[in-house]
Design an enzyme around this catalytic site. Sequence first.
Site, mmCIF file in Angstrom:
data_model
loop_
_atom_site.group_PDB
_atom_site.id
_atom_site.type_symbol
_atom_site.label_atom_id
_atom_site.label_comp_id
_atom_site.label_asym_id
_atom_site.label_seq_id
_atom_site.Cartn_x
_atom_site.Cartn_y
_atom_site.Cartn_z
ATOM 1 N N CYS A 6 0.851 -1.205 0.000
ATOM 2 C CA CYS A 6 0.000 0.000 0.000
ATOM 3 C C CYS A 6 0.881 1.247 0.000
ATOM 4 O O CYS A 6 0.555 2.246 -0.656
ATOM 5 C CB CYS A 6 -0.934 0.005 1.207
ATOM 6 S SG CYS A 6 -2.298 -1.170 1.080
ATOM 7 N N HIS A 45 -6.231 -2.579 -1.072
ATOM 8 C CA HIS A 45 -5.628 -3.613 -0.226
ATOM 9 C C HIS A 45 -6.504 -4.858 -0.206
ATOM 10 O O HIS A 45 -7.588 -4.865 0.370
ATOM 11 C CB HIS A 45 -5.397 -3.126 1.210
ATOM 12 C CG HIS A 45 -4.689 -4.175 2.019
ATOM 13 N ND1 HIS A 45 -3.324 -4.361 1.971
ATOM 14 C CD2 HIS A 45 -5.165 -5.125 2.859
ATOM 15 C CE1 HIS A 45 -2.991 -5.370 2.745
ATOM 16 N NE2 HIS A 45 -4.089 -5.861 3.305
ATOM 17 N N HIS A 99 -0.549 -10.197 -4.786
ATOM 18 C CA HIS A 99 0.345 -9.840 -5.897
ATOM 19 C C HIS A 99 0.574 -11.051 -6.783
ATOM 20 O O HIS A 99 0.527 -12.190 -6.331
ATOM 21 C CB HIS A 99 1.685 -9.286 -5.395
ATOM 22 C CG HIS A 99 2.372 -10.140 -4.373
ATOM 23 N ND1 HIS A 99 2.010 -10.153 -3.053
ATOM 24 C CD2 HIS A 99 3.410 -11.007 -4.491
ATOM 25 C CE1 HIS A 99 2.780 -10.983 -2.381
ATOM 26 N NE2 HIS A 99 3.641 -11.538 -3.229
HETATM 27 P P1 AMP Z 1 5.821 -13.237 -1.761
HETATM 28 O O1 AMP Z 1 6.870 -14.079 -1.112
HETATM 29 O O2 AMP Z 1 5.021 -13.960 -2.797
HETATM 30 O O3 AMP Z 1 4.965 -12.506 -0.743
HETATM 31 O O4 AMP Z 1 6.597 -12.139 -2.588
HETATM 32 C C1 AMP Z 1 6.970 -10.898 -2.084
HETATM 33 C C2 AMP Z 1 7.925 -10.291 -3.069
HETATM 34 O O5 AMP Z 1 8.036 -8.916 -2.791
HETATM 35 C C3 AMP Z 1 9.336 -10.884 -2.991
HETATM 36 O O6 AMP Z 1 9.687 -11.439 -4.252
HETATM 37 C C4 AMP Z 1 10.214 -9.665 -2.651
HETATM 38 O O7 AMP Z 1 11.457 -9.693 -3.297
HETATM 39 C C5 AMP Z 1 9.335 -8.505 -3.109
HETATM 40 N N1 AMP Z 1 9.570 -7.239 -2.431
HETATM 41 C C6 AMP Z 1 9.633 -7.016 -1.106
HETATM 42 N N2 AMP Z 1 9.810 -5.711 -0.847
HETATM 43 C C7 AMP Z 1 9.848 -5.091 -2.056
HETATM 44 C C8 AMP Z 1 10.012 -3.720 -2.464
HETATM 45 N N3 AMP Z 1 10.176 -2.728 -1.586
HETATM 46 N N4 AMP Z 1 10.023 -3.454 -3.791
HETATM 47 C C9 AMP Z 1 9.870 -4.459 -4.702
HETATM 48 N N5 AMP Z 1 9.701 -5.746 -4.368
HETATM 49 C C10 AMP Z 1 9.701 -6.062 -3.068
#
Ligand code: AMP
Length: 117
Positions: A6, A45, A99
Site C-alpha cells: 500500500c 488492499h 500480488h
Molecule cells: P511473496 O513471497 O510472494 O509474498 O513475494 C513478495 C515479493 O516482494 C518478494 O519477491 C520480494 O522480493 C518482493 N519485495 C519485497 N519488498 C519489495 C520492495 N520494496 N520493492 C519491490 N519488491 C519487493
Amino acid sequence: MDCLFCEIVKKNIPSKIVFENEYLLAFEDIHPVAPVHVLIIPKMHIKDINDISEQNIEYLTQIMLSIKDIAKMLGIVETGYKLVSNVGKDGGQEVPHLHFHMIGGAKINANISYKND
Ligand code: AMP
C-alpha cells in the site's frame, strides 16, 4: 506503518514502476529471480486470493485484462512467462497484499518442493 505494498501504491516507498492504471500497479521485484521479474498488485488492499469477493472483483478483472499488455511491454508475451500468486504461510507469501509475480526472460524452472516444519 501501513502495508508495504500500500505504501508503494501511495509512492511513499519508491519502486521501479513498469505500468500503472486506476486499478493496478506493476513494478520490478527488488530481488529478481529471472531477467524479468515484475509484481502486479491491485491498488486496493486485498490480502490474498482468499480475500477476493464481489466487492473487490473489479480489481482482479482489470489485472487479468492487463496481464498480456504488461507482458507485451516487457517483451515476453511471445516467449512466455510464469504468473504466480503465493497464498499464506504454506504458500510462501511474505507480503500480505495480493500480488502476481510475472517471471520470464529465460526458461523458468518449474521446481516446486516442500519441507515439513
Ligand atoms: P511473496 O513471497 O510472494 O509474498 O513475494 C513478495 C515479493 O516482494 C518478494 O519477491 C520480494 O522480493 C518482493 N519485495 C519485497 N519488498 C519489495 C520492495 N520494496 N520493492 C519491490 N519488491 C519487493
